[in-house]
Design an enzyme around this catalytic site. Sequence first.
Site: not given
Length: 582
Positions: A150, A305, A307, A309
């Site tokens: 992440s 961010d 990734d 999410d």
Amino acid sequence: MREEELRRLASAWAAEDPDPATRLEVTTLLQRDDVEGLRERFGSRLEFGTAGIRGILGAGPNRMNRMVVMRTTAGLAAYLKAKVPDAARRGVVVGYDARHLSLQASQDVASILGGHGIPALVFPDFAPTPLTAFAVRHLGAAAGVMITASHNPPEYNGYKVYWSNGAQIVPPHDRGISEAIDRVGPLASIPRMEEKDARAKGLWRDIDGETTRAYLESVARQSVTSDGKDLVEIVYTPLHGVGGALALRALREHGFTKLHVVQEQFDPDPDFPTVRFPNPEEAGAMDLAIALAQRTGASLVLANDPDADRLAVAVPDPRGGYRLLSGNEIGLLFTEYLLANDPREGERLVLSTIVSTPGARAIAEHHGARYDEVLTGFKWIANRAMEIEAETGARFVLGFEEALGYSIGTTCRDKDGIGAAVIFAELAAHAAARGRTILDELESIWRTHGLYLSRQHSVTLQGEEGKARIDAIMEGLRKDSPLAIDGKRVVLGRDYREGVERDARTGEVRELSLPSSNVLSFFLEDGTRIIARPSGTEPKIKYYVDVRVDVAPDVSIAEAEAAGRRTLESRLGAFLDHVRSI
């Protein structure tokens, strides 16, 4: 752990390790007799929990590497075969981001799933986390695996697991998978299948573009207004992550054409060269995006961010420059916008977490919507939402947490920074069509429901010594719970690990209904709330302070906010003084 045992474990690891880089790392430590280096890698292991696993890249069971990925996948495969009778028919979705190790790790996951007779449904290129979560339900898979860390720094990676409902796993599946991992034997005993052989047997399949198209159509169905889109000029950055192409496609298909991209941050790059930390909450991460907004005169800055999410937002500040909105402010704006403008009938549901702003409850109740709170982590939001939907028939409208995580409707049963970006742009357009700004919308919320101010303070404590200090702080707060903070009496305390609430005014002790979690909350006589909890994914302990300020008609928002901020800082300072005394 004794030094001899550390050396034995390290030697055994090096003998099995398929990765020459981490194998060399271990043999070098052994040759140098670096006991502390060995202890950091072999003295403990990354624990598999409801967030899967996440850690620093490197050798040993306490680092993220191919051996850890392979053993984790073998445990997952064994658990699925035991608990999901048709797992071999349904398969497992496999997604990965652009971090170091991610591609190789995804291939190892697919190889071991194939070795266990479970089809790997693999994205052929980088995939944002919300698309992976969406694919699990869309394809009817038994589970999903996302290789990502992440928003963590570049030296991290992780392994996230989704259950067949498209949400992150919760008990008992986390414990069951962890126990299955413990039973995995030597690497040589783990069944594997080469990609060519797996594809020939239908055990390694690519996910095609139909899934992406279905995701975009589902995002579009969450729309509640359609005006003002030509009035919004947007700057967007994916922060060197994998969400850029899909986010731009989603925004354009939703009617937003005035888009500017931070080119220096658009292409995926595992080293995140323009930021210290690829977390839009961190100071400096949004600097390039805001600089581009200032050059173009953009009315909205959106950032995902790495990734994709999470969603960060900045808007023009009438005092000059741009203002970053907090996760709680974005959550309040979403709550008000979706509940006030949704034309559909029926009971509506909003969920948030125990550390997010209490203001969401006030807005939801004002609009007659159902509201519930869960533990920190989107896994709890998603799973609780599905429980309430099944029990009551309520329609899930929004889930959010203060750490920039949002889920709009039922498209994705996890945080979805791309879907949230589209709907926030829609929110801004709807305001612009009425001659209003995002800050105007916030002021309206504050004057109607109260000015809710929040402050988070994080302390990073690395390594085994840091973990011990975090544990000592939490235990110290339990054994020496403050009776007063900053001159204000603590009237209520909640220990979510022990599952109890203690009322200092009456002496009553009540049970809490949430699952056990290492979180402590203190409620003061003036309404202030203070929370302490260790991070579940980073070597940090986090403190949260929330206050509410009534805004009188003759008081400016700036004056009310200044008074509230002084209270926040005073309460936090006093609490940290108590922590330092532990």
